[in-house]
Scaffold this motif. Structure first.
Motif, PDB file in Angstrom:
ATOM      1  N   THR A   1       0.837  -1.205   0.000  1.00  0.00           N
ATOM      2  CA  THR A   1       0.000   0.000   0.000  1.00  0.00           C
ATOM      3  C   THR A   1       0.865   1.245   0.000  1.00  0.00           C
ATOM      4  OG1 THR A   1      -1.679  -1.212   1.223  1.00  0.00           O
ATOM      5  CG2 THR A   1      -1.891   1.183   1.214  1.00  0.00           C
ATOM      6  N   LEU A   2       0.589   2.138  -0.950  1.00  0.00           N
ATOM      7  CA  LEU A   2       1.310   3.408  -1.042  1.00  0.00           C
ATOM      8  C   LEU A   2       0.504   4.438  -0.266  1.00  0.00           C
ATOM      9  CD1 LEU A   2       1.937   3.295  -4.919  1.00  0.00           C
ATOM     10  CD2 LEU A   2       3.244   2.152  -3.097  1.00  0.00           C
ATOM     11  N   ASP A   3       1.151   5.130   0.639  1.00  0.00           N
ATOM     12  CA  ASP A   3       0.404   6.049   1.496  1.00  0.00           C
ATOM     13  C   ASP A   3       1.197   7.351   1.655  1.00  0.00           C
ATOM     14  OD1 ASP A   3      -1.301   7.228   3.245  1.00  0.00           O
ATOM     15  OD2 ASP A   3      -1.008   5.802   4.891  1.00  0.00           O
TER      16      ASP A   3
ATOM     17  N   ASN B   1      -0.834  10.601  -2.971  1.00  0.00           N
ATOM     18  CA  ASN B   1       0.079   9.477  -3.219  1.00  0.00           C
ATOM     19  C   ASN B   1       1.006   9.730  -4.408  1.00  0.00           C
ATOM     20  OD1 ASN B   1      -0.923   7.980  -1.115  1.00  0.00           O
ATOM     21  ND2 ASN B   1      -2.377   6.839  -2.388  1.00  0.00           N
TER      22      ASN B   1
ATOM     23  N   VAL C   1       8.406   6.916  -2.039  1.00  0.00           N
ATOM     24  CA  VAL C   1       7.453   5.947  -2.611  1.00  0.00           C
ATOM     25  C   VAL C   1       8.196   5.048  -3.600  1.00  0.00           C
ATOM     26  CG1 VAL C   1       5.432   5.719  -4.134  1.00  0.00           C
ATOM     27  CG2 VAL C   1       5.423   7.426  -2.291  1.00  0.00           C
TER      28      VAL C   1
ATOM     29  N   GLY D   1      -3.298   1.943  -3.506  1.00  0.00           N
ATOM     30  CA  GLY D   1      -3.047   3.219  -2.828  1.00  0.00           C
ATOM     31  C   GLY D   1      -3.955   3.386  -1.622  1.00  0.00           C
TER      32      GLY D   1
ATOM     33  N   PHE E   1      -4.843   6.217  -6.308  1.00  0.00           N
ATOM     34  CA  PHE E   1      -3.839   5.161  -6.470  1.00  0.00           C
ATOM     35  C   PHE E   1      -2.504   5.914  -6.413  1.00  0.00           C
ATOM     36  CE2 PHE E   1      -1.071   2.800  -9.493  1.00  0.00           C
ATOM     37  CZ  PHE E   1      -0.892   1.662  -8.734  1.00  0.00           C
ATOM     38  N   VAL E   2      -2.174   6.605  -7.492  1.00  0.00           N
ATOM     39  CA  VAL E   2      -1.015   7.508  -7.499  1.00  0.00           C
ATOM     40  C   VAL E   2      -1.375   8.695  -8.393  1.00  0.00           C
ATOM     41  CG1 VAL E   2       1.406   7.774  -8.211  1.00  0.00           C
ATOM     42  CG2 VAL E   2       0.679   5.653  -7.101  1.00  0.00           C
TER      43      VAL E   2
ATOM     44  N   GLY F   1       1.582   7.579 -12.135  1.00  0.00           N
ATOM     45  CA  GLY F   1       0.739   6.581 -11.466  1.00  0.00           C
ATOM     46  C   GLY F   1       0.200   5.568 -12.462  1.00  0.00           C
TER      47      GLY F   1
END
Ligand code: 3H9
Length: 655
Positions: free
Chosen positions: A22-24, A29, A35, A59, A64-65, A108
């Motif tokens: 998970t990208l946070d 993001n 990242v 994300g 998401f990004v 992204g």
């Protein structure tokens, strides 16, 4: 389930042998250095750990990004750079699945394109908007997208920067599935399936070139809207290259082009515009102020402006009560609004259900008493002080005490109008631009007594209407028209000094303005500015430079395009230079003893843009505009100033 930390904003958990990463990195993001490093660490963990069979990337939050981190663009790249991360994802031995929970834009989407499968939530939005920042995608987008969609669709998507819905992305082949239930659970199941199959790598797929005619049509459409911008043509070139070059050659050329554009003037200007828009939403003194409730918008006057505002409010889901002076005029207004909505139905911008819903929320009347339930009333009547003052006094007796009264005046003083009412705190200026349902700019005029929650409500209304609100103080013409007046004056001085209307227009169009100034004056009509000049005559400083040419045109009945003649002659609707105007200009020069000189287009644009910036400086000194970048946004979104030049203040180096 213990979480594994790959970097400060990338973490993972394991479910059924699938590593869920998970990208946070709030707020969107963005693919910042931490990242990127986190994704690399996660890939190493995946491929170095025999108990893991696949990886899902998703994300946290709404995105998401949101793309590469735009704030890093002014600085040298820091490893691992995004193209390397994207290549590492694609090269992974074990499958990597993108679970697109929200927007996947720019870098992204490029991360997602390098994954081996893509599954999206129904509300996800996907796009490569780099051209809007004066760039081309820089992490494989121009080479991988056409391998999934074919060349023509990729040209359209990358060249326009348009984001597509999950449904359209599925249709185009950008994604493989839309989640019907819980996205990450379905992505884990998909990862399990993929682990048993040969890995599909986007970069190894052949490119479907498609028919040459489709490709050229897509390119023509993109270039038709590019007006002086470099990036869209470069994006088309790179997408076409994907059809006949190897992936490595295509990626190298893409990277070279990206880096070259990133440091260029257009990208710098468009980055300025991007951050200017975000900054404009931050208004001093409104922290923690709650806007008032808005459900029903009242509109007085159903001319072109009032009808446009009505359509905009109906589009945004408001109830609208629009009134005119008589039942007959109201009926005419209703027909105009319905016709505008029907046009959108025919063009496919709205469907029948949407059309019916809008009509059901519209009430029209020939009596102002119908405005009683309105939460906010916008007057869009004739721009005459007495008419508006009488109207505001009347409205006070009709609407609730907490309803907001807004004036759409272009030139009158909202503070004077407010002073006519018992409660000036509820009066605000909402200056829409015509056509109001299309133009994005809205000047939100803060009067001396406007209450903070009234201002906050004006801003919220603009946002809900999908507009770009710029807050400004009270001055004649507000930000835009004051600068436009300075531009007009300087253009007329240039005439006196030796340039012709056609030379000036052609220079400004070459610079990127949607239209040259004299063509705009003719289109708008010359009489309003003439009336204003006559009003101002008594107080004008006799030492100030003044050009009489426009007055002479008006005295001769040359009021512009509608009159068939203005700065130009209009023959069968076609604009052409008119010897009579040339003679009027020559006469004005003779009277002042000016010896005309030749101007290059560079000299013309420099003088006109400097005149705008000088007026902008005054607006800032007077506290009318709170930021130089707000002024740039007004010019770009209301007056056709080319975004890729950044605006007059940006060009003058004024922050
Ligand atoms: C790219 O990806 C290049 C690659 O191809 C190649 C690389 C090698 N970076 O708009 P909002 C900030 S180019 C940094 O109000 P929303 C924004 O400044 C990039 N910051 O939210 C604001 O900050 P603040 C391609 C970013 O929910 C805050 O986030 N991507 C970025 O209405 C909230 O923004 C794009 O062009 C970013 N990428 O809309 C997408 N994005 O609160 C640009 C946003 O301090 N972004 N911020 O003022 C958007 O379109 C919208 O922001 C988005 C969210 C739809 C994501």
């Amino acid at each position: 389930m213990t979480a594994i930390t790959f970097s400060p904003d990338v973490s993972g958990t394991v479910t059924d042998g699938v590593l869920v990463v998970t990208l946070d990195n709030p707020p969107v993001n963005a693919a910042s250095q931490t990242v990127r490093a986190g994704i690399m660490a996660a890939l190493a963990h995946l491929n170095g750990n025999s108990t893991l069979k696949a990886m899902v990337i998703t994300g946290a939050g709404k995105s998401f990004v949101g793309g590469a981190d735009i704030r890093e663009f002014g600085k040298p790249p820091v490893d691992p750079i995004l193209p390397d991360v994207v290549s590492a994802i694609e090269a992974s031995e074990k499958p990597v699945i993108a679970a697109l929970n929200g927007v996947a834009l720019g870098g992204g989407l490029e991360i997602a394109l390098a994954c081996h499968q893509r599954i999206a939530a129904p509300a996800a939005k996907l796009g490569l908007p780099e051209v809007k920042l004066g760039l081309v995608p820089g992490a494989g987008g121009t080479q991988r997208l056409p391998r999934l969609t074919g060349v023509a669709a990729a040209i359209e998507m990358i060249g326009s920067g348009r984001a597509v819905s999950a449904a359209e992305a599925l249709r185009l082949g950008v994604i493989d599935r839309i989640a019907g239930g819980v996205l990450v659970e379905e992505a884990i199941a998909l990862a399990g399936e993929q682990a048993r199959r040969p890995t599909r790598r986007t970069g190894t797929l052949p490119v479907r070139a498609g028919a040459e005619a489709d490709l050229e049509a897509a390119a023509k459409k993109v270039l038709g809207k590019a007006r002086g911008q470099t990036a869209p043509a470069e994006a088309i070139r790179l997408v076409k290259l994907a059809a006949h070059a190897t992936l490595d050659t295509g990626l190298a050329e893409e990277r070279r082009t990206f880096l070259e554009l990133k440091d260029g003037e257009q990208a710098r200007a468009l980055r300025h515009v991007f951050f200017a828009e975000r900054a404009s939403a931050k208004v001093d003194g409104l922290e923690g102020v709650q806007p008032r409730k808005l459900e029903t918008i009242g509109i007085v006057g159903m001319g072109l402006m009032g009808s446009g505002i009505a359509v905009s409010a109906l589009d945004a889901g408001f109830r609208v009560i629009a009134v005119e002076q008589s039942a007959e005029a109201a009926e005419k207004g209703r027909t105009r609004i319905e016709d505008m909505l029907r046009k959108n139905l025919v063009s496919g911008r709205i469907d029948q259900t949407g059309f019916d819903a809008r009509i059901s929320r519209l009430k029209t009347a020939g009596d102002k008493a119908a405005l009683q339930p309105a939460d906010l009333v916008i007057e869009a009547v004739f721009d005459d002080y007495d008419v508006k003052a009488t109207l505001f006094r009347e409205l006070e007796g009709i609407v609730r005490d907490d309803a907001i009264l807004a004036t759409n005046t272009s030139y009158l003083d909202p503070d004077r109008l407010a002073a006519e009412t018992r409660n000036p705190a509820r009066v605000i200026g909402l200056h829409f631009f015509s056509p109001a349902n299309i133009m994005r700019l809205m000047e939100v005029v803060k009067g001396a007594k406007t209450a903070p929650d009234v201002l906050a409500t004006g801003l919220q209304l603009a946002k809900r209407l999908g507009k770009l609100p710029i807050v400004c103080g009270v001055t004649e013409g507000f930000i835009g028209n004051r600068i436009f007046s300075a531009y007009r004056k300087e253009a007329e001085f240039l005439l006196e000094d030796g340039a012709s209307p056609a030379e000036i227009d052609s220079a400004m169009e070459g610079f990127g303005m949607a239209m040259g100034p004299f063509a705009v004056f003719d289109l708008a009509g010359l009489e309003i500015a003439w009336a204003r000049r006559k009003r101002q005559a008594a107080t004008r400083d006799p030492a100030e430079r003044y050009s009489v040419i426009a007055d002479r045109l008006c005295e001769a009945g040359r009021f512009g395009q509608k009159a068939g003649r203005g700065w130009y002659a209009y023959v069968d609707g076609k604009r052409q230079e008119d010897p009579a105007v040339t003679e009027m200009i020559a006469a004005a020069r003779r009277e002042k003893g000016i010896v005309p000189k030749d101007f290059t287009s560079g000299e013309i644009t420099r003088r006109l843009v400097s005149a705008m910036a000088d007026e902008g400086r005054k607006l800032m000194a007077e506290g009318i505009a709170s930021r130089a970048s707000d002024i740039d946004l007004v010019l770009i979104n209301g007056y056709g100033f080319p975004a890729h030049r950044g605006g007059p203040m940006f060009m003058a180096g004024i922050e």
